[in-house]
Design an enzyme around this catalytic site. Structure first.
Site, mmCIF file in Angstrom:
data_model
loop_
_atom_site.group_PDB
_atom_site.id
_atom_site.type_symbol
_atom_site.label_atom_id
_atom_site.label_comp_id
_atom_site.label_asym_id
_atom_site.label_seq_id
_atom_site.Cartn_x
_atom_site.Cartn_y
_atom_site.Cartn_z
ATOM 1 N N LEU A 40 0.922 -1.204 0.029
ATOM 2 C CA LEU A 40 0.033 -0.012 0.074
ATOM 3 C C LEU A 40 0.796 1.208 0.051
ATOM 4 C CD1 LEU A 40 -3.360 0.894 1.639
ATOM 5 C CD2 LEU A 40 -1.307 2.242 2.573
ATOM 6 N N GLU A 144 6.217 -9.069 1.550
ATOM 7 C CA GLU A 144 5.185 -9.258 2.458
ATOM 8 C C GLU A 144 4.127 -9.778 2.087
ATOM 9 O OE1 GLU A 144 5.668 -5.776 5.971
ATOM 10 O OE2 GLU A 144 4.333 -5.078 4.438
ATOM 11 N N GLY A 276 11.317 3.896 3.637
ATOM 12 C CA GLY A 276 11.976 3.176 2.566
ATOM 13 C C GLY A 276 10.879 2.919 1.474
ATOM 14 N N ASP A 277 9.808 2.683 1.737
ATOM 15 C CA ASP A 277 8.796 2.674 0.892
ATOM 16 C C ASP A 277 8.428 3.894 -0.025
ATOM 17 O OD1 ASP A 277 8.335 0.074 1.948
ATOM 18 O OD2 ASP A 277 6.405 0.805 3.383
HETATM 19 O O1 RIB Z 1 7.561 -0.526 5.463
HETATM 20 C C1 RIB Z 1 6.890 -0.159 6.713
HETATM 21 C C2 RIB Z 1 5.703 -0.765 6.427
HETATM 22 O O2 RIB Z 1 6.127 -2.473 7.111
HETATM 23 C C3 RIB Z 1 4.403 -0.558 7.466
HETATM 24 O O3 RIB Z 1 3.427 0.394 7.010
HETATM 25 C C4 RIB Z 1 4.016 -1.870 7.961
HETATM 26 O O4 RIB Z 1 2.687 -2.332 7.877
HETATM 27 C C5 RIB Z 1 4.984 -2.814 7.615
HETATM 28 O O5 RIB Z 1 4.495 -3.754 6.760
#
Ligand code: RIB
Length: 328
Positions: A40, A144, A276-277
């Site tokens: 997300l 994930e 990081g995302d």
């Molecule tokens: O990279 C951050 C994310 O890692 C968080 O938002 C949490 O949900 C985990 O998945």
């Protein structure tokens, strides 16, 4: 088109001055719900950090049949992201992350996959997701969900012109064969050495470690260069090693030598979750928009510097305009 395949989580975040030891009770400061999950966050980052609506973003993922799931999916819809491949699974809870954020902004995350653990698309589903894809598109993946390697293999075999961008977090071992199918690898220092330990001989790895011990930038630069030669050489073929508050090292098949990009100096770090995302989404959105690797990394560095000044993984992701207007 950027397709993000991955997790959607509800983040249960406690902000605390200290993380308790085993058996200890410690009173924290505040508790907040935030939206998250690497899939997300990366989807929102790709959408918000794109210059204009010419870049389309779609998410492939699962949520549970609960209120968390509704909220997560709605956040993507509100950002203009295509959610037709985000399924709501009866009988499963949405993914949840329990997160502790210290006063320094550092985070510790415990992730429970829930519906994300059922994300195992069939070949027919991949055909549907990528029916309208073109050369130069991107697919963004992380670890994930259970089927990252299958996504990589399917896309490389059936859509070889689509750039496969991987952030192998949470870390799982990666084989040389899988690495050879990746077009953009984004890893932190620990992950870079983990990947190295899978694909280099012990003596080569020791040599990298020795150089890193005497000169981190030079050592990780050498490691990035060597990893880049093991990726697919046909598309963007780039490696970025992020070095936390120091900055990042990037290199590509076209680069004469690795480039070090220093991080932006930020005094009020409140929450590093999702930084990081944000960086990953920033790089992919800019590359997708035609930027060079150096331009994309500089932009993503600015974006993640803004993200860490706000609470919440998803909520902290800035827009393209905010990054352009930032004064650092
Ligand atoms: O990279 C951050 C994310 O890692 C968080 O938002 C949490 O949900 C985990 O998945």
């Amino acid at each position: 088109m950027i397709t993000v395949v991955g997790s959607l989580n509800y983040d249960l975040v406690t902000y605390t001055d200290k993380v308790p030891d085993a058996g200890e009770t410690f009173q924290a400061n505040t508790f907040e719900n935030h939206l998250g999950g690497k899939g997300l966050n990366e989807s929102l980052a790709c959408a918000r950090l794109s210059k204009d609506s010419a870049t389309k973003v779609r998410t492939v993922g699962n949520v549970g049949a609960d209120t968390f799931g509704k909220e997560l999916k709605q956040a993507l819809v509100d950002a203009g992201i295509d959610t037709q491949y985000v399924a709501t699974l009866e009988g499963y809870s949405s993914g949840v992350a329990v997160i502790l954020v210290e006063t320094s902004g550092e985070n510790r995350i415990l992730y429970t996959p829930g519906a994300n653990g059922q994300l195992k698309p069939t070949n027919e589903q991949y055909e549907t997701y990528f029916a309208d894809s073109s050369d130069g598109d991107f697919v963004v993946v992380q670890n994930e969900y259970p089927d990252t390697v299958k996504t990589i293999e399917w896309v490389k075999k059936h859509r070889p012109g689509v750039n496969i961008a991987l952030n192998p977090s949470p870390f799982k071992p990666i084989s040389p064969e899988t690495l050879a199918k990746i077009d953009l690898l984004i890893v932190n220092e620990g992950e870079a050495l983990e990947v190295g330990s899978q694909v280099f001989s012990g003596s080569d790895l020791d040599a990298f470690k020795a150089t890193i011990a005497s000169d981190e930038t030079k050592g990780f630069g050498h490691l990035a260069e060597k990893l880049q030669t093991l990726l697919d050489q046909n598309n963007v073929s780039s490696v970025i090693i992020t070095m936390g508050s120091k900055g990042s090292i990037s290199t590509s098949k076209d680069a004469a030598e690795p480039v070090f990009t220093p991080s932006k100096k930020v005094t009020n770090v409140v929450d590093t979750t999702g930084a990081g995302d944000t960086f990953f989404g920033g790089v992919v959105s800019r590359l997708s928009g035609g930027a060079t690797l150096s331009q994309a990394v500089e932009f993503a560095t600015r974006a993640s510097a803004l993200a860490i000044q706000k609470k919440g993984a998803a909520e902290g992701i800035p827009t393209y305009k905010m990054v352009e207007e930032a004064t650092f």
